[in-house]
Write a protein that holds these residues in place. Sequence first.
Motif, mmCIF file in Angstrom:
data_model
loop_
_atom_site.group_PDB
_atom_site.id
_atom_site.type_symbol
_atom_site.label_atom_id
_atom_site.label_comp_id
_atom_site.label_asym_id
_atom_site.label_seq_id
_atom_site.Cartn_x
_atom_site.Cartn_y
_atom_site.Cartn_z
ATOM 1 N N GLY A 65 0.813 -1.209 0.000
ATOM 2 C CA GLY A 65 0.000 0.000 0.000
ATOM 3 C C GLY A 65 0.844 1.255 0.000
ATOM 4 O O GLY A 65 1.885 1.318 -0.665
ATOM 5 N N ALA A 66 0.427 2.256 0.759
ATOM 6 C CA ALA A 66 1.128 3.537 0.768
ATOM 7 C C ALA A 66 0.849 4.280 2.067
ATOM 8 O O ALA A 66 -0.150 4.025 2.751
ATOM 9 C CB ALA A 66 0.698 4.382 -0.426
ATOM 10 N N PHE A 67 1.743 5.197 2.403
ATOM 11 C CA PHE A 67 1.539 6.130 3.503
ATOM 12 C C PHE A 67 1.179 7.488 2.888
ATOM 13 O O PHE A 67 1.869 7.958 1.969
ATOM 14 C CB PHE A 67 2.814 6.271 4.339
ATOM 15 C CG PHE A 67 3.008 5.171 5.345
ATOM 16 C CD1 PHE A 67 3.299 5.476 6.668
ATOM 17 C CD2 PHE A 67 2.911 3.838 4.991
ATOM 18 C CE1 PHE A 67 3.482 4.476 7.614
ATOM 19 C CE2 PHE A 67 3.092 2.825 5.920
ATOM 20 C CZ PHE A 67 3.377 3.148 7.242
ATOM 21 N N ARG A 68 0.138 8.117 3.377
ATOM 22 C CA ARG A 68 -0.333 9.383 2.809
ATOM 23 C C ARG A 68 0.072 10.557 3.685
ATOM 24 O O ARG A 68 -0.107 10.542 4.913
ATOM 25 C CB ARG A 68 -1.848 9.348 2.638
ATOM 26 C CG ARG A 68 -2.458 10.648 2.100
ATOM 27 C CD ARG A 68 -3.869 10.411 1.594
ATOM 28 N NE ARG A 68 -3.827 9.526 0.418
ATOM 29 C CZ ARG A 68 -4.929 9.073 -0.190
ATOM 30 N NH1 ARG A 68 -6.124 9.400 0.271
ATOM 31 N NH2 ARG A 68 -4.822 8.283 -1.239
ATOM 32 N N THR A 69 0.627 11.582 3.050
ATOM 33 C CA THR A 69 0.957 12.843 3.710
ATOM 34 C C THR A 69 0.276 13.966 2.926
ATOM 35 O O THR A 69 -0.277 13.725 1.850
ATOM 36 C CB THR A 69 2.473 13.096 3.739
ATOM 37 O OG1 THR A 69 2.896 13.619 2.469
ATOM 38 C CG2 THR A 69 3.258 11.821 4.051
ATOM 39 N N PRO A 70 0.324 15.203 3.418
ATOM 40 C CA PRO A 70 -0.235 16.321 2.638
ATOM 41 C C PRO A 70 0.442 16.499 1.277
ATOM 42 O O PRO A 70 -0.117 17.179 0.400
ATOM 43 C CB PRO A 70 0.022 17.534 3.543
ATOM 44 C CG PRO A 70 0.006 16.967 4.922
ATOM 45 C CD PRO A 70 0.680 15.625 4.787
ATOM 46 N N LEU A 71 1.605 15.908 1.087
ATOM 47 C CA LEU A 71 2.307 16.012 -0.194
ATOM 48 C C LEU A 71 1.944 14.882 -1.150
ATOM 49 O O LEU A 71 2.436 14.846 -2.272
ATOM 50 C CB LEU A 71 3.820 16.019 0.034
ATOM 51 C CG LEU A 71 4.355 17.150 0.923
ATOM 52 C CD1 LEU A 71 5.869 17.053 1.051
ATOM 53 C CD2 LEU A 71 3.964 18.509 0.369
ATOM 54 N N ASP A 73 0.977 10.431 -1.695
ATOM 55 C CA ASP A 73 1.217 9.075 -1.202
ATOM 56 C C ASP A 73 2.671 8.661 -1.392
ATOM 57 O O ASP A 73 3.284 8.957 -2.423
ATOM 58 C CB ASP A 73 0.327 8.078 -1.941
ATOM 59 C CG ASP A 73 -1.136 8.207 -1.549
ATOM 60 O OD1 ASP A 73 -1.441 9.001 -0.628
ATOM 61 O OD2 ASP A 73 -1.973 7.520 -2.153
ATOM 62 N N VAL A 74 3.182 7.934 -0.392
ATOM 63 C CA VAL A 74 4.509 7.329 -0.472
ATOM 64 C C VAL A 74 4.305 5.822 -0.532
ATOM 65 O O VAL A 74 3.882 5.219 0.465
ATOM 66 C CB VAL A 74 5.384 7.705 0.733
ATOM 67 C CG1 VAL A 74 6.768 7.094 0.589
ATOM 68 C CG2 VAL A 74 5.469 9.209 0.893
ATOM 69 N N PRO A 75 4.580 5.176 -1.655
ATOM 70 C CA PRO A 75 4.298 3.747 -1.772
ATOM 71 C C PRO A 75 5.249 2.893 -0.949
ATOM 72 O O PRO A 75 6.432 3.209 -0.809
ATOM 73 C CB PRO A 75 4.462 3.473 -3.263
ATOM 74 C CG PRO A 75 5.366 4.553 -3.755
ATOM 75 C CD PRO A 75 5.088 5.759 -2.913
ATOM 76 N N VAL A 76 4.698 1.823 -0.408
ATOM 77 C CA VAL A 76 5.513 0.798 0.250
ATOM 78 C C VAL A 76 6.008 -0.163 -0.822
ATOM 79 O O VAL A 76 5.239 -0.594 -1.686
ATOM 80 C CB VAL A 76 4.688 0.038 1.298
ATOM 81 C CG1 VAL A 76 5.488 -1.127 1.878
ATOM 82 C CG2 VAL A 76 4.233 0.983 2.405
ATOM 83 N N GLU A 108 9.210 11.614 8.895
ATOM 84 C CA GLU A 108 10.347 11.684 7.972
ATOM 85 C C GLU A 108 9.904 11.768 6.499
ATOM 86 O O GLU A 108 10.691 12.169 5.634
ATOM 87 C CB GLU A 108 11.241 10.442 8.128
ATOM 88 C CG GLU A 108 11.605 10.068 9.556
ATOM 89 C CD GLU A 108 12.463 11.093 10.278
ATOM 90 O OE1 GLU A 108 12.739 12.168 9.701
ATOM 91 O OE2 GLU A 108 12.859 10.824 11.414
ATOM 92 N N LEU A 109 8.668 11.409 6.222
ATOM 93 C CA LEU A 109 8.250 11.236 4.828
ATOM 94 C C LEU A 109 8.243 12.529 3.999
ATOM 95 O O LEU A 109 8.674 12.499 2.835
ATOM 96 C CB LEU A 109 6.876 10.561 4.779
ATOM 97 C CG LEU A 109 6.817 9.167 5.405
ATOM 98 C CD1 LEU A 109 5.420 8.570 5.221
ATOM 99 C CD2 LEU A 109 7.873 8.245 4.800
ATOM 100 N N PRO A 110 7.766 13.669 4.520
ATOM 101 C CA PRO A 110 7.806 14.872 3.680
ATOM 102 C C PRO A 110 9.207 15.253 3.212
ATOM 103 O O PRO A 110 9.379 15.731 2.083
ATOM 104 C CB PRO A 110 7.208 15.950 4.598
ATOM 105 C CG PRO A 110 6.291 15.181 5.499
ATOM 106 C CD PRO A 110 7.020 13.889 5.772
ATOM 107 N N PHE A 111 10.224 15.055 4.055
ATOM 108 C CA PHE A 111 11.598 15.321 3.628
ATOM 109 C C PHE A 111 11.956 14.441 2.431
ATOM 110 O O PHE A 111 12.525 14.910 1.433
ATOM 111 C CB PHE A 111 12.580 15.055 4.766
ATOM 112 C CG PHE A 111 12.488 16.019 5.910
ATOM 113 C CD1 PHE A 111 12.999 17.306 5.795
ATOM 114 C CD2 PHE A 111 11.907 15.642 7.109
ATOM 115 C CE1 PHE A 111 12.936 18.197 6.855
ATOM 116 C CE2 PHE A 111 11.835 16.518 8.176
ATOM 117 C CZ PHE A 111 12.337 17.805 8.051
ATOM 118 N N LEU A 112 11.619 13.153 2.536
ATOM 119 C CA LEU A 112 11.920 12.227 1.440
ATOM 120 C C LEU A 112 11.155 12.597 0.188
ATOM 121 O O LEU A 112 11.704 12.557 -0.927
ATOM 122 C CB LEU A 112 11.578 10.798 1.857
ATOM 123 C CG LEU A 112 12.385 10.207 3.019
ATOM 124 C CD1 LEU A 112 11.829 8.841 3.406
ATOM 125 C CD2 LEU A 112 13.862 10.092 2.655
#
Length: 222
Positions: A65-71, A73-76, A108-112
């Motif tokens: 799946g994915a992790f969702r941020t305001p920027l 989705d970050v896929p797993v 950490e995800l928005p930085f990435l």
Amino acid sequence: MLADARANPAPARAIIVPHAGYIYSGRTAAQVFARVAIPGLVVILAPNHTGISEAEGGVSLWEAGAFRTPLGDVPVDAEMAAALLQVSRGVLGVDHDAHRAEHAVEVELPFLQILRADVRIVPLVIAWDAWDTARALGEMLARLVTAAGEPVLLLASSDLNHYEPSGVSEKKDARALDAVQALDGEELLARCNASESRCAAAGRRPWCWLPRKRWAGPARRW
């Protein structure tokens, strides 16, 4: 914060980045991220702050799946997650509940995302600080990263001491960081668990998988 952290990014195999609120440690995190050429795949190791853990071995994996941020989705990376599960020998297991209220991965995800829009992650939440299990996890990760066929970054999301006066914290942090620079996970745990220099609970768990020197290469402080 990243715009203020001007640096020449270079490849790295592993980094340690704080995970407190952005107003507290965001600038420190940015200084680390700005110095690293972020690859397409990042394995994130974070401490378990909630105590919720259904994974038998204490390492909780979100496997797809994915992790969702305001920027966005970050896929797993499901393929890498499956490969890790296959060799885990019971050290880790799929455990979504441990992730649901945990902030140490998502912060950490928005930085990435800003530095690498197509980044994929393998998120792990760790509920123990036992050396034998940590060494086993580190050896698994080293083998998988070596065989991955692409660059992989290991990201330890971890705060140091942050509930005592700065003078006390600096002394405790220095002892822990000396062990990190020596790439000695066993000594790191011993120092952080010693009563006279006990680290914050969030400080030691994600670090203690530190790989052997021949795989990790030299360590640097930024």
